[in-house]
Design a protein around this motif. Structure first.
Motif, PDB file in Angstrom:
ATOM      1  N   ALA A 188       0.847  -1.200   0.000  1.00 32.93           N
ATOM      2  CA  ALA A 188       0.000   0.000   0.000  1.00 32.93           C
ATOM      3  C   ALA A 188       0.880   1.246   0.000  1.00 32.93           C
ATOM      4  O   ALA A 188       2.019   1.210   0.477  1.00 32.93           O
ATOM      5  CB  ALA A 188      -0.918   0.004   1.223  1.00 32.93           C
ATOM      6  N   GLY A 189       0.338   2.317  -0.533  1.00 31.43           N
ATOM      7  CA  GLY A 189       1.084   3.576  -0.568  1.00 31.43           C
ATOM      8  C   GLY A 189       0.123   4.757  -0.581  1.00 31.43           C
ATOM      9  O   GLY A 189      -1.074   4.600  -0.287  1.00 31.43           O
ATOM     10  N   GLY A 190       0.633   5.912  -0.924  1.00 31.85           N
ATOM     11  CA  GLY A 190      -0.156   7.150  -0.913  1.00 31.85           C
ATOM     12  C   GLY A 190      -1.440   6.996  -1.720  1.00 31.85           C
ATOM     13  O   GLY A 190      -1.406   6.533  -2.862  1.00 31.85           O
ATOM     14  N   GLY A 191      -2.563   7.383  -1.125  1.00 30.11           N
ATOM     15  CA  GLY A 191      -3.844   7.361  -1.837  1.00 30.11           C
ATOM     16  C   GLY A 191      -4.562   6.016  -1.785  1.00 30.11           C
ATOM     17  O   GLY A 191      -5.735   5.924  -2.111  1.00 30.11           O
ATOM     18  N   ASP A 192      -3.864   4.965  -1.372  1.00 32.18           N
ATOM     19  CA  ASP A 192      -4.514   3.651  -1.268  1.00 32.18           C
ATOM     20  C   ASP A 192      -5.338   3.566   0.021  1.00 32.18           C
ATOM     21  O   ASP A 192      -5.178   4.374   0.937  1.00 32.18           O
ATOM     22  CB  ASP A 192      -3.464   2.530  -1.244  1.00 32.18           C
ATOM     23  N   GLU A 193      -6.183   2.538   0.068  1.00 35.34           N
ATOM     24  CA  GLU A 193      -6.987   2.309   1.283  1.00 35.34           C
ATOM     25  C   GLU A 193      -6.632   0.973   1.916  1.00 35.34           C
ATOM     26  O   GLU A 193      -6.397  -0.014   1.214  1.00 35.34           O
ATOM     27  CB  GLU A 193      -8.485   2.345   0.937  1.00 35.34           C
ATOM     28  N   VAL A 194      -6.592   0.993   3.237  1.00 33.85           N
ATOM     29  CA  VAL A 194      -6.321  -0.220   4.016  1.00 33.85           C
ATOM     30  C   VAL A 194      -7.532  -0.440   4.925  1.00 33.85           C
ATOM     31  O   VAL A 194      -7.853   0.406   5.756  1.00 33.85           O
ATOM     32  CB  VAL A 194      -5.033  -0.072   4.852  1.00 33.85           C
ATOM     33  N   LEU A 195      -8.192  -1.580   4.738  1.00 33.49           N
ATOM     34  CA  LEU A 195      -9.427  -1.853   5.490  1.00 33.49           C
ATOM     35  C   LEU A 195      -9.152  -2.665   6.742  1.00 33.49           C
ATOM     36  O   LEU A 195      -8.280  -3.542   6.748  1.00 33.49           O
ATOM     37  CB  LEU A 195     -10.363  -2.686   4.602  1.00 33.49           C
ATOM     38  N   TYR A 196      -9.925  -2.389   7.763  1.00 35.66           N
ATOM     39  CA  TYR A 196      -9.892  -3.229   8.962  1.00 35.66           C
ATOM     40  C   TYR A 196     -11.220  -3.037   9.672  1.00 35.66           C
ATOM     41  O   TYR A 196     -11.957  -2.089   9.382  1.00 35.66           O
ATOM     42  CB  TYR A 196      -8.705  -2.862   9.870  1.00 35.66           C
ATOM     43  N   SER A 197     -11.527  -3.957  10.577  1.00 32.14           N
ATOM     44  CA  SER A 197     -12.807  -3.861  11.270  1.00 32.14           C
ATOM     45  C   SER A 197     -12.693  -2.867  12.432  1.00 32.14           C
ATOM     46  O   SER A 197     -11.664  -2.815  13.107  1.00 32.14           O
ATOM     47  CB  SER A 197     -13.208  -5.240  11.797  1.00 32.14           C
ATOM     48  N   GLN A 198     -13.755  -2.100  12.634  1.00 29.86           N
ATOM     49  CA  GLN A 198     -13.844  -1.238  13.816  1.00 29.86           C
ATOM     50  C   GLN A 198     -13.482  -2.092  15.038  1.00 29.86           C
ATOM     51  O   GLN A 198     -13.888  -3.263  15.100  1.00 29.86           O
ATOM     52  CB  GLN A 198     -15.288  -0.735  13.927  1.00 29.86           C
ATOM     53  N   TYR A 199     -12.767  -1.523  15.962  1.00 29.68           N
ATOM     54  CA  TYR A 199     -12.242  -2.239  17.144  1.00 29.68           C
ATOM     55  C   TYR A 199     -11.159  -3.250  16.751  1.00 29.68           C
ATOM     56  O   TYR A 199     -10.862  -4.175  17.505  1.00 29.68           O
ATOM     57  CB  TYR A 199     -13.332  -2.962  17.952  1.00 29.68           C
ATOM     58  N   GLY A 200     -10.608  -3.109  15.557  1.00 34.50           N
ATOM     59  CA  GLY A 200      -9.483  -3.966  15.162  1.00 34.50           C
ATOM     60  C   GLY A 200      -8.210  -3.453  15.808  1.00 34.50           C
ATOM     61  O   GLY A 200      -8.165  -2.339  16.356  1.00 34.50           O
ATOM     62  N   GLY A 260       1.256   6.615   4.064  1.00 37.55           N
ATOM     63  CA  GLY A 260       0.433   7.600   3.354  1.00 37.55           C
ATOM     64  C   GLY A 260      -0.876   7.041   2.839  1.00 37.55           C
ATOM     65  O   GLY A 260      -1.584   7.698   2.082  1.00 37.55           O
ATOM     66  N   ALA A 261      -1.206   5.800   3.236  1.00 39.18           N
ATOM     67  CA  ALA A 261      -2.487   5.215   2.834  1.00 39.18           C
ATOM     68  C   ALA A 261      -3.581   5.651   3.811  1.00 39.18           C
ATOM     69  O   ALA A 261      -3.284   6.118   4.912  1.00 39.18           O
ATOM     70  CB  ALA A 261      -2.383   3.693   2.797  1.00 39.18           C
ATOM     71  N   THR A 262      -4.825   5.468   3.393  1.00 44.61           N
ATOM     72  CA  THR A 262      -5.954   5.851   4.246  1.00 44.61           C
ATOM     73  C   THR A 262      -6.489   4.616   4.959  1.00 44.61           C
ATOM     74  O   THR A 262      -6.922   3.663   4.305  1.00 44.61           O
ATOM     75  CB  THR A 262      -7.083   6.455   3.381  1.00 44.61           C
ATOM     76  N   PRO A 263      -6.457   4.623   6.297  1.00 43.80           N
ATOM     77  CA  PRO A 263      -7.068   3.495   7.004  1.00 43.80           C
ATOM     78  C   PRO A 263      -8.584   3.639   7.010  1.00 43.80           C
ATOM     79  O   PRO A 263      -9.093   4.720   7.256  1.00 43.80           O
ATOM     80  CB  PRO A 263      -6.509   3.629   8.432  1.00 43.80           C
ATOM     81  N   VAL A 264      -9.280   2.559   6.711  1.00 39.77           N
ATOM     82  CA  VAL A 264     -10.741   2.591   6.673  1.00 39.77           C
ATOM     83  C   VAL A 264     -11.271   1.591   7.691  1.00 39.77           C
ATOM     84  O   VAL A 264     -11.076   0.377   7.539  1.00 39.77           O
ATOM     85  CB  VAL A 264     -11.263   2.231   5.260  1.00 39.77           C
TER      86      VAL A 264
END
Ligand SMILES: Cc1ncc(COP(=O)(O)O)c(C=O)c1O
Length: 370
Positions: free
Chosen positions: A98-110, A122-126
């Protein structure tokens, strides 16, 4: 003026569990999910044996350790990558995919290291909204976009202890595009009692976009040595081996890991201890009106439902008796505390202290139940 890359200054440094309490010489450390039994004596011996070799670089390929892990888990050693704790694997995977502008997903409370690692590159955590404190596969799949590069899933999850059934993990993998990496973090796998549980190894074997992350910090009791590993498809192992530091795992850690894996009796003892005390503590806390979330790990997320007896007040009460739980505000769970399963007398002290804390409400609860 020197400027770090965008996003870095948005990172709140990870704060580990406290280890000390002012005024208390002896503290019950139940804030970091460490093993109360400590490591295998054989691991300690192997660690000590390297004291005269500290001027030598470690084996950068961690051959013996990877062979031992491969043998213990029935996995090909060449697809195993070792790191300084699974934290380093989380970071390596994120930096590599992952890098700038990408998204990294995880579950709330992860686990908080996932958004932290994402921000570092520089990625966006979601954070995808959880269901009953655990991962919601449909919600996660719905949140995948062309920008999604990695999905992190801890199973069991820390800090909630929730377990996602194997069929749900498989459904998550199936729903992901082949160019999205599913990182299954099985840090607490050894504690899971559910016979249907899968640690993720089979998914790695069958698919090119899954990695499984493991650690020696939890049931093996070697958190101080920073030792973790990942089982990866060959192409991913190749990538991580290019990115990691050439000597990222210290020699004494490698040696202790090999010895720990050989001591099955110690592993069984730690598992049996948890199997005895996890349900015991959950039952005691439920009895006094608290709400522990069913846990598959070596800890309990405990909800304090009474606004007059908050989690913060309970933490202070526990602290006064020399007990250190983990506060959960950084996870958005300010009404909860996370408490690691400790030694017998530590668990008894937690139960007694929280019973004293919740005494008025506990009495009302018991009266209501009659
Ligand atoms: C889910 C999860 N993953 C990874 C880690 C990191 O472990 P390590 O000590 O191997 O870096 C932890 C530690 O708390 C954890 O709870």
């Amino acid at each position: 003026m020197l400027k770090p890359r965008p996003g870095i200054m948005d990172i709140a440094p990870y704060k580990g569990g406290d280890a000390k309490l002012p005024g208390h010489a002896r503290v019950l450390r139940l804030a970091s999910n460490e093993s109360p039994l400590g490591p295998s004596p054989r691991a300690v011996e192997a660690y000590r044996a390297l004291a005269s070799e500290l001027h030598r670089y470690p084996d950068g390929a961690a051959e013996a350790l990877r062979a031992a892990i491969g043998q213990a888990h029935g996995l090909p050693a060449e697809q195993i990558v070792c790191g300084a704790g699974s934290d380093e694997l989380i970071s390596l995977v994120t930096r590599s995919y992952a890098g700038g502008g990408d998204e990294v997903l995880y579950s709330q409370y992860g686990f908080l290291m996932y958004p932290l690692a994402a921000k570092t590159v520089g990625a966006t955590p979601v954070a995808v909204p959880a269901r009953n404190y655990g991962a919601d596969v449909d919600a996660m799949l719905a949140r995948v976009t062309p920008k999604t590069r990695i999905v992190f899933l801890a199973n069991p999850n820390n800090p909630t202890g929730t377990l996602l059934p194997a069929a749900e993990v498989r459904r998550l993998q199936k729903g992901l595009p082949g160019d999205v990496l599913l990182a299954l973090d099985s840090a607490y796998a050894e504690y899971v009692g559910d016979s249907g549980y899968e640690d993720g190894a089979a998914l790695v074997r069958d698919h090119g976009n899954v990695v499984m992350l493991r650690t020696f910090s939890k049931i093996y009791g070697l958190a101080a040595l920073r030792l973790g590993w990942g089982y990866c498809p060959p192409a991913v192992a190749d990538v991580l081996n290019r990115v990691r530091g050439p000597f990222n795992v210290p020699a004494p850690s490698q040696a202790a890991g090999v010895a720990a894996l050989a001591d099955r009796a110690h592993l069984d003892k730690a598992r049996a201890h948890n199997e005895r005390w996890l349900p015991w503590l959950a039952a005691k806390l439920t009895e006094i009106g608290l709400e522990p979330v069913p846990s598959a790990g070596n800890f309990l997320l405990v909800r304090f439902p009474d606004p007059a007896l908050t989690a913060d007040m309970a933490a202070e009460f526990l602290n006064r008796r020399g007990i250190l739980p983990r506060k959960m505000a950084p996870y958005g769970l300010a009404d909860c505390l996370r408490i690691t399963i400790g030694l017998a007398e530590e668990n008894e002290a937690v139960a007694q202290t929280l019973a004293d804390f919740a005494a008025p409400r506990g009495a009302a609860h018991r009266a209501g139940a009659r």
